[in-house]
Design a protein around this motif. Structure first.
Motif, short mmCIF file in Angstrom:
data_model
loop_
_atom_site.label_atom_id
_atom_site.label_comp_id
_atom_site.label_asym_id
_atom_site.label_seq_id
_atom_site.Cartn_x
_atom_site.Cartn_y
_atom_site.Cartn_z
N SER A 1 0.84 -1.20 0.00
CA SER A 1 0.00 0.00 0.00
C SER A 1 0.87 1.25 0.00
CB SER A 1 -0.94 0.04 1.20
OG SER A 1 -0.31 0.63 2.33
N PHE A 2 0.22 2.38 -0.23
CA PHE A 2 0.92 3.68 -0.27
C PHE A 2 1.59 4.04 1.04
CE2 PHE A 2 -1.56 6.54 2.38
CZ PHE A 2 -2.77 5.89 2.51
N LYS A 3 1.22 3.36 2.12
CA LYS A 3 1.74 3.75 3.44
C LYS A 3 3.25 3.72 3.52
CE LYS A 3 -2.46 3.88 5.23
NZ LYS A 3 -3.11 5.07 5.77
N ASP A 4 3.88 2.85 2.72
CA ASP A 4 5.34 2.72 2.79
C ASP A 4 6.05 4.03 2.41
OD1 ASP A 4 4.73 0.14 3.41
OD2 ASP A 4 5.35 -0.72 1.50
N CYS B 1 0.93 2.43 16.17
CA CYS B 1 -0.10 3.07 15.34
C CYS B 1 -1.43 2.41 15.61
CB CYS B 1 0.23 2.94 13.85
SG CYS B 1 0.12 1.25 13.21
N ALA B 2 -2.49 3.20 15.38
CA ALA B 2 -3.82 2.61 15.23
C ALA B 2 -4.00 2.41 13.74
CB ALA B 2 -4.89 3.58 15.75
N SER B 3 -4.75 1.39 13.36
CA SER B 3 -4.79 1.15 11.92
C SER B 3 -6.03 0.41 11.48
CB SER B 3 -3.55 0.38 11.49
OG SER B 3 -3.51 0.23 10.09
N THR B 4 -6.46 0.74 10.25
CA THR B 4 -7.46 -0.09 9.58
C THR B 4 -6.75 -1.20 8.81
OG1 THR B 4 -7.51 1.46 7.72
CG2 THR B 4 -9.19 1.76 9.43
N PRO C 1 -8.94 8.41 -2.37
CA PRO C 1 -9.89 8.08 -1.30
C PRO C 1 -9.52 8.85 -0.03
CG PRO C 1 -8.69 6.10 -2.07
CD PRO C 1 -8.05 7.28 -2.71
N GLY C 2 -10.51 9.19 0.76
CA GLY C 2 -10.25 9.91 2.01
C GLY C 2 -10.65 9.08 3.21
N GLY C 3 -9.69 8.84 4.10
CA GLY C 3 -9.98 8.13 5.35
C GLY C 3 -9.59 9.05 6.50
N ASN C 4 -8.32 8.88 6.94
CA ASN C 4 -7.80 9.78 7.98
C ASN C 4 -7.28 11.07 7.36
OD1 ASN C 4 -7.73 9.77 10.72
ND2 ASN C 4 -5.91 8.51 10.93
N LEU C 5 -7.35 11.17 6.05
CA LEU C 5 -7.02 12.37 5.27
C LEU C 5 -5.53 12.73 5.27
CD1 LEU C 5 -10.17 14.53 6.14
CD2 LEU C 5 -9.77 13.13 4.10
N GLY C 6 -4.69 11.73 5.50
CA GLY C 6 -3.25 11.96 5.44
C GLY C 6 -2.78 12.18 4.01
N ASN C 7 -3.20 11.31 3.12
CA ASN C 7 -2.77 11.45 1.73
C ASN C 7 -3.20 12.78 1.15
OD1 ASN C 7 -1.19 9.48 0.63
ND2 ASN C 7 -2.87 8.20 -0.09
N SER C 8 -4.47 13.11 1.30
CA SER C 8 -4.95 14.38 0.73
C SER C 8 -4.14 15.54 1.27
CB SER C 8 -6.43 14.61 1.05
OG SER C 8 -7.07 13.48 1.49
N SER D 1 -12.98 -1.21 4.29
CA SER D 1 -12.58 -1.10 5.70
C SER D 1 -11.40 -0.15 5.91
CB SER D 1 -12.25 -2.49 6.26
OG SER D 1 -11.23 -3.09 5.48
N ALA D 2 -10.57 0.03 4.89
CA ALA D 2 -9.40 0.92 5.04
C ALA D 2 -9.82 2.36 5.33
CB ALA D 2 -8.55 0.88 3.76
N ILE D 3 -11.00 2.74 4.86
CA ILE D 3 -11.44 4.13 5.07
C ILE D 3 -12.68 4.19 5.97
CG2 ILE D 3 -10.34 5.14 3.04
CD1 ILE D 3 -12.95 4.83 1.51
N GLU D 4 -12.82 3.18 6.81
CA GLU D 4 -13.97 3.14 7.74
C GLU D 4 -13.62 4.00 8.96
OE1 GLU D 4 -14.94 -0.73 9.59
OE2 GLU D 4 -16.95 -0.47 8.73
N ALA E 1 -11.22 0.11 -0.79
CA ALA E 1 -11.08 1.55 -0.52
C ALA E 1 -10.45 2.28 -1.70
CB ALA E 1 -10.23 1.77 0.73
N SER E 2 -9.48 1.65 -2.33
CA SER E 2 -8.78 2.30 -3.44
C SER E 2 -9.73 2.59 -4.59
CB SER E 2 -7.66 1.40 -3.95
OG SER E 2 -6.90 0.88 -2.89
N ALA E 3 -10.68 1.67 -4.81
CA ALA E 3 -11.60 1.83 -5.93
C ALA E 3 -12.54 3.01 -5.73
CB ALA E 3 -12.40 0.54 -6.14
N1 F0G Z 1 -6.74 3.63 0.97
C1 F0G Z 1 -6.19 2.68 1.69
C2 F0G Z 1 -5.91 1.36 1.04
C3 F0G Z 1 -5.88 2.91 3.05
O1 F0G Z 1 -5.33 1.95 3.78
C4 F0G Z 1 -6.19 4.16 3.63
C5 F0G Z 1 -5.91 4.44 5.02
C6 F0G Z 1 -6.76 5.13 2.80
C7 F0G Z 1 -7.02 4.84 1.48
C8 F0G Z 1 -7.09 6.47 3.33
O2 F0G Z 1 -5.95 7.25 3.39
O3 F0G Z 1 -6.04 7.97 5.75
O4 F0G Z 1 -4.55 9.06 4.11
O5 F0G Z 1 -7.01 9.39 3.98
N2 F0G Z 1 -5.58 3.57 5.86
C9 F0G Z 1 -5.16 3.88 7.23
C10 F0G Z 1 -4.61 2.65 7.89
C11 F0G Z 1 -6.13 4.63 8.02
O6 F0G Z 1 -4.67 2.54 9.12
O7 F0G Z 1 -4.07 1.80 7.21
P1 F0G Z 1 -5.89 8.50 4.37
#
Ligand code: F0G
Length: 464
Positions: free
Chosen positions: A122-125, A145-148, A250-257, A330-333, A379-381
């Motif tokens: 995933s992009f997290k790396d 970390c807390a994480s999805t 996609p927006g979850g915790n909004l770090g990427n954006s 679930s990644a953006i729940e 989530a990516s889709a």
């Molecule tokens: N897509 C994927 C696959 C993710 O794992 C996450 C976030 C997002 C989108 C949303 O990105 O938080 O920067 O807006 N996953 C985090 C996690 C929350 O714990 O893995 P974001």
């Protein structure tokens, strides 16, 4: 560490600074989020983005091989000796005409950037390697970390590969997909499943890190976001340094954006790009706090004077109604995005929009992405489903150039994928039906045949 870099409160009216070594990641004066900031006139940023191309010939140096660190002149907070790379950021930005057709774009206008190609999928790396450089410079021995699921997988693999720190991860019980849980366990992370969801885990991990002095790697950590800026540098690189019209994420915790916005603001300020692309952030409909606040309630950055009362009232209302985030993606729940103010700033400078898409739209878009030759997790889709929606609304034009970020690998969540393609109504219902998904519009069902040569041959003649 370099002395031309420091931490600074994101609110212009405060602007308090903290040394690079600070690990509280909150403004010492007002408690807001922090940025990593740079005295550019004491540094040597590139004169043009094309200058990065000389690095392509230096791939035997791990720092130039890394798709993150080869851009380190644009986030120069670490000395080279501090950097730990595991080959992150070797990702692909691919022209995707069949998916483009599905979303209503003209040929050659839609690009998919597959961040699933990262070491942990995933992009997290992109961000984790940057956090590790910082953690190393402050001598951290444990990271949490807390994480999805994806942040924990990324933390776990970096801990296992570098032996720098011990990973402690907090996950909501039953809330993360098997692919991600498998990674955390396999890489040896201390895995704490709490009875609650991501929002609960996020609160707890902040308390625990503070109490025990554990280094926090959630995206509230501004060093992580410095690494995630490179996702945009690679998008520009793939387009030969031309700025696309739209980035959809996609927006979850909004770090990427937040990271994308900061990347473009800095590139504009440094005179390296003439304009920013527009930014579209896509929520899942079951976890749409940001959509509600931005689009329905008109919450804006407003030069750093955002209406916090509006945010508090909204969160108070959903708490009173006991409304928890709920989506198959679930990644953006997530209902309480920690980077909300930074994402508002990004939308402000990039002229952005927020949309929400249903789980049905997400799963159909995911099937189309895979049928088009890439793959991604649900989530990516959301980025592709959101682009389709914005095309239908006429917000995105058919001839504009769009880059959708596919944030996570196809195999992260096989349960959702198999259920979508399953011919068994029980499997479909258990995983998808209860989420409001009615049909798998693009299902590719397995064909059941008896163990008989004639039957098998007949089936192939009928279906292929
Ligand atoms: N897509 C994927 C696959 C993710 O794992 C996450 C976030 C997002 C989108 C949303 O990105 O938080 O920067 O807006 N996953 C985090 C996690 C929350 O714990 O893995 P974001």
């Amino acid at each position: 560490m370099t002395d031309a870099a420091f931490q600074r409160c994101i609110l212009p009216a405060c602007g308090a600074t903290a040394p690079l070594e600070d690990t509280s990641f909150h403004c010492p004066a007002c408690g807001s989020l922090m940025d990593v900031a740079y005295n550019w006139d004491r540094l040597r940023p590139p004169r043009q983005l094309k200058d990065f191309e000389v690095k392509w010939a230096r791939r035997s140096d791990p720092l130039e091989f890394s798709g993150v660190w080869r851009f380190r002149e644009l986030f120069p907070f670490a000395r080279d000796e501090q950097i730990l790379t595991i080959g992150e950021g070797q990702t692909l930005t691919q022209r995707a005409d069949t998916v483009g057709k599905y979303v209503g774009m003209n040929a050659g206008r839609l690009f998919l950037q597959y961040e699933g190609m990262n070491p942990s999928g995933s992009f997290k790396d992109n961000g984790m390697t940057a956090a590790f450089a910082h953690a190393r410079s402050v001598g951290a021995r444990r990271a949490a970390c807390a994480s999805t699921g994806n942040t924990s997988a990324s933390l776990a693999i970096y801990c296992a590969a570098t032996d720098l720190m011990r990973a402690v991860i907090f996950i909501g019980s039953g809330k993360i997909s098997y692919g991600k849980l498998a990674q955390a366990l396999d890489h040896g992370a201390l895995t704490i499943q709490i009875a609650g969801d991501f929002d609960d885990a996020m609160t707890r991990v902040q308390q625990v890190s503070q109490q025990l002095g554990i280094y926090l790697v959630n995206s509230i950590n501004p060093f992580r976001l410095e690494g995630q800026k490179t996702i945009m540098y690679r998008a520009l690189e793939a387009l030969r340094w031309e700025v696309p019209d739209w980035i959809v994420v996609p927006g979850g915790n909004l770090g990427n954006s937040s990271a994308f916005g900061k990347a473009f603001i800095e590139l504009m300020d440094l005179g390296l790009i003439p304009r920013a692309p527009r930014l579209a952030i896509i929520n899942a409909a079951g976890a749409d706090t940001f959509f509600q606040l931005y689009e329905r309630q008109g919450l804006r950055w407003n030069g750093g004077r955002m209406d916090q009362g509006k945010v508090d009232a909204y969160l108070h209302r959903i708490d009173a109604a006991n409304a928890r985030a709920s989506t198959l993606a679930s990644a953006i729940e997530i209902n309480r995005p920690v980077n909300l103010p930074k994402a508002l700033r990004a939308l402000d400078r990039c002229g952005g929009v927020v949309r929400e898409v249903t789980d049905q739209e997400i799963m159909d878009a995911k099937a189309k992405v895979a049928a088009g030759g890439l793959g991604c997790e649900p989530a990516s889709a959301a980025s592709v489903a959101g682009t389709r929606k914005l095309r239908a609304e006429g917000v995105i034009g058919a001839d504009e150039r769009v880059v959708c970020i596919l944030t996570g690998h196809q195999l992260k969540d096989p349960t959702a994928t198999v259920a979508y393609h399953s011919a068994d109504p029980k499997t479909f219902d258990e995983v998808l039906g209860k989420r409001g998904i009615r049909r798998a519009n693009f299902a590719n069902r397995a064909v059941q045949v008896s163990n008989d040569l004639d039957e098998i041959v007949k089936a192939i003649e009928v279906y292929a």
